[in-house]
Design a protein around this motif. Sequence first.
Motif, PDB file in Angstrom:
ATOM      1  N   PHE A  57       1.016  -6.987   0.377  1.00 47.72           N
ATOM      2  CA  PHE A  57       2.047  -7.646   1.187  1.00 47.72           C
ATOM      3  C   PHE A  57       3.414  -7.304   0.615  1.00 47.72           C
ATOM      4  O   PHE A  57       3.651  -7.433  -0.582  1.00 47.72           O
ATOM      5  N   TYR A  58       4.319  -6.854   1.494  1.00 51.03           N
ATOM      6  CA  TYR A  58       5.708  -6.619   1.092  1.00 51.03           C
ATOM      7  C   TYR A  58       6.590  -7.433   2.028  1.00 51.03           C
ATOM      8  O   TYR A  58       6.610  -7.203   3.245  1.00 51.03           O
ATOM      9  N   GLY A  59       7.298  -8.397   1.476  1.00 58.77           N
ATOM     10  CA  GLY A  59       8.129  -9.268   2.297  1.00 58.77           C
ATOM     11  C   GLY A  59       9.597  -9.167   1.929  1.00 58.77           C
ATOM     12  O   GLY A  59       9.948  -9.161   0.747  1.00 58.77           O
ATOM     13  N   ILE A  60      10.443  -9.080   2.943  1.00 56.20           N
ATOM     14  CA  ILE A  60      11.893  -9.057   2.742  1.00 56.20           C
ATOM     15  C   ILE A  60      12.466 -10.443   2.997  1.00 56.20           C
ATOM     16  O   ILE A  60      13.229 -10.978   2.200  1.00 56.20           O
ATOM     17  N   ALA A  61      12.081 -11.039   4.122  1.00 53.61           N
ATOM     18  CA  ALA A  61      12.526 -12.376   4.514  1.00 53.61           C
ATOM     19  C   ALA A  61      11.594 -12.845   5.625  1.00 53.61           C
ATOM     20  O   ALA A  61      10.631 -12.149   5.975  1.00 53.61           O
ATOM     21  N   SER A  62      11.863 -14.014   6.172  1.00 55.35           N
ATOM     22  CA  SER A  62      11.034 -14.540   7.252  1.00 55.35           C
ATOM     23  C   SER A  62      10.928 -13.527   8.394  1.00 55.35           C
ATOM     24  O   SER A  62      11.940 -12.986   8.847  1.00 55.35           O
ATOM     25  N   LYS A  63       9.700 -13.262   8.827  1.00 59.84           N
ATOM     26  CA  LYS A  63       9.403 -12.351   9.933  1.00 59.84           C
ATOM     27  C   LYS A  63       9.773 -10.906   9.635  1.00 59.84           C
ATOM     28  O   LYS A  63       9.828 -10.083  10.549  1.00 59.84           O
ATOM     29  N   ARG A  64      10.010 -10.597   8.378  1.00 59.38           N
ATOM     30  CA  ARG A  64      10.305  -9.211   7.990  1.00 59.38           C
ATOM     31  C   ARG A  64       9.353  -8.827   6.860  1.00 59.38           C
ATOM     32  O   ARG A  64       9.684  -8.963   5.685  1.00 59.38           O
ATOM     33  N   TYR A  65       8.175  -8.392   7.234  1.00 55.57           N
ATOM     34  CA  TYR A  65       7.185  -8.056   6.217  1.00 55.57           C
ATOM     35  C   TYR A  65       6.235  -6.982   6.739  1.00 55.57           C
ATOM     36  O   TYR A  65       6.205  -6.674   7.936  1.00 55.57           O
ATOM     37  N   ALA A  66       5.457  -6.431   5.809  1.00 56.43           N
ATOM     38  CA  ALA A  66       4.450  -5.434   6.166  1.00 56.43           C
ATOM     39  C   ALA A  66       3.193  -5.677   5.344  1.00 56.43           C
ATOM     40  O   ALA A  66       3.264  -6.075   4.178  1.00 56.43           O
ATOM     41  N   LEU A  67       2.051  -5.454   5.966  1.00 55.46           N
ATOM     42  CA  LEU A  67       0.759  -5.440   5.285  1.00 55.46           C
ATOM     43  C   LEU A  67       0.286  -3.993   5.259  1.00 55.46           C
ATOM     44  O   LEU A  67       0.335  -3.301   6.281  1.00 55.46           O
ATOM     45  N   TYR A  68      -0.195  -3.538   4.106  1.00 57.05           N
ATOM     46  CA  TYR A  68      -0.506  -2.119   3.994  1.00 57.05           C
ATOM     47  C   TYR A  68      -1.492  -1.875   2.854  1.00 57.05           C
ATOM     48  O   TYR A  68      -1.739  -2.738   2.004  1.00 57.05           O
ATOM     49  N   TYR A  69      -2.050  -0.676   2.861  1.00 53.47           N
ATOM     50  CA  TYR A  69      -2.901  -0.214   1.768  1.00 53.47           C
ATOM     51  C   TYR A  69      -2.072   0.718   0.889  1.00 53.47           C
ATOM     52  O   TYR A  69      -1.273   1.514   1.385  1.00 53.47           O
ATOM     53  N   TYR A  70      -2.271   0.612  -0.407  1.00 53.02           N
ATOM     54  CA  TYR A  70      -1.535   1.478  -1.326  1.00 53.02           C
ATOM     55  C   TYR A  70      -2.492   1.993  -2.397  1.00 53.02           C
ATOM     56  O   TYR A  70      -3.058   1.220  -3.167  1.00 53.02           O
ATOM     57  N   GLU A  71      -2.690   3.297  -2.396  1.00 49.29           N
ATOM     58  CA  GLU A  71      -3.625   3.888  -3.350  1.00 49.29           C
ATOM     59  C   GLU A  71      -3.178   5.306  -3.688  1.00 49.29           C
ATOM     60  O   GLU A  71      -2.860   6.099  -2.789  1.00 49.29           O
ATOM     61  N   ASN A  72      -3.114   5.584  -4.963  1.00 47.71           N
ATOM     62  CA  ASN A  72      -2.731   6.917  -5.451  1.00 47.71           C
ATOM     63  C   ASN A  72      -1.382   7.378  -4.891  1.00 47.71           C
ATOM     64  O   ASN A  72      -1.204   8.539  -4.511  1.00 47.71           O
ATOM     65  N   GLY A  73      -0.451   6.437  -4.830  1.00 49.00           N
ATOM     66  CA  GLY A  73       0.887   6.777  -4.371  1.00 49.00           C
ATOM     67  C   GLY A  73       1.007   6.987  -2.874  1.00 49.00           C
ATOM     68  O   GLY A  73       2.047   7.448  -2.392  1.00 49.00           O
ATOM     69  N   LYS A  74      -0.041   6.646  -2.124  1.00 47.56           N
ATOM     70  CA  LYS A  74      -0.012   6.816  -0.669  1.00 47.56           C
ATOM     71  C   LYS A  74      -0.008   5.457   0.025  1.00 47.56           C
ATOM     72  O   LYS A  74      -0.755   4.554  -0.344  1.00 47.56           O
ATOM     73  N   ILE A  75       0.832   5.346   1.032  1.00 45.37           N
ATOM     74  CA  ILE A  75       0.980   4.107   1.800  1.00 45.37           C
ATOM     75  C   ILE A  75       0.335   4.302   3.160  1.00 45.37           C
ATOM     76  O   ILE A  75       0.591   5.292   3.850  1.00 45.37           O
ATOM     77  N   LYS A  76      -0.491   3.340   3.550  1.00 47.63           N
ATOM     78  CA  LYS A  76      -1.195   3.451   4.827  1.00 47.63           C
ATOM     79  C   LYS A  76      -1.222   2.091   5.504  1.00 47.63           C
ATOM     80  O   LYS A  76      -1.526   1.077   4.876  1.00 47.63           O
ATOM     81  N   PHE A  77      -0.907   2.067   6.797  1.00 45.72           N
ATOM     82  CA  PHE A  77      -0.953   0.829   7.558  1.00 45.72           C
ATOM     83  C   PHE A  77      -2.327   0.658   8.198  1.00 45.72           C
ATOM     84  O   PHE A  77      -3.114   1.602   8.283  1.00 45.72           O
TER      85      PHE A  77
END
Length: 330
Positions: A57-77
Amino acid sequence: MAEARLKELGAIHAYMDTDSVFVPPDKAQELAEFFQPLNPYNMDIPLLKPEKKDLWFYGIASKRYALYYYENGKIKFMEDERSYKLHGLGHLTNPFPNSVEDWQAEIWQDILKLHYRLITERDIEEKYSNLYAISQLTVSTSIVLSRFKKLNERKPWKEQIKPFNFFLVSFQVIIEDDKAVKPLAPFTKDYQKIVYEPFIDYDSGEVKEGSQYFKPLSRTILHYVEHMENKFDGDIGVLKRKHIQAEGLVYIGKEANNIEDQPLDVIGAQVFVNEEEIKQKILGLTPEEARKLGVKHRSTLKRMKDRIMKDGKISLDTKEVKKLLNRILT
């Protein structure tokens, strides 16, 4: 209740909405079982159930966030659904000239890469500096339509901008004559094209031209990342709830006659004043107090008071009343 229960379990939540809460995976089932006795149905249906697992989970503020996979320096939604929010970005048109289909995902990829230091702010500036933040709106009020009067002159009807047509708007970056320049332009599917063509300034109605009047998308993205969460104290990590002490009452909301104009005024939210309270404050002003608030002439204050006393009304749109409102409400 979920927040309190998690604290009892020695854990915290990352984010909470009306019908969901993001918790550590090892606490998800235990939290669901805690709420199960509240099930209102006469059958054993899970009130809460774990849905998404092993996501970051990466959150900036209310309603501004992303859920993602992170492995070996790669980001995947997530593949089956959009796992990042568009709040604060969804109003923008696709900035990429080659029509990148999921362009919001690309922006979120870069935001996360910036977080993991896979790229720098300079990389963001170089990638997006020649692209601009542009939104699409509808000509839904006569006020907006009147702004296109000059562009409509001497054009045949079919080429004119008409009610309920789309138009494009950018965001102010330059102040001229103490007012922000707000570019309006006729609709085109090549959104970025309007940056290099004449446009109408929303406030003055003047025709202007120049890319310097348009906000670079790079600045929009970096401002988006730096957006503060106003309901909590802290900058990063686990934030603490703010203690709030009410010092006054101001009416705000979406139910307004001029709501369609609000996207063009991105400086501040629309505010609704308590007219009766304002009238009483004006009636109680002395000429000296009014002078300090910006109303220079005693006769002006007298006219305001006379109208309130006679008709029980006050025009909130006049220049002198606006001066008082700006000082009284701040």
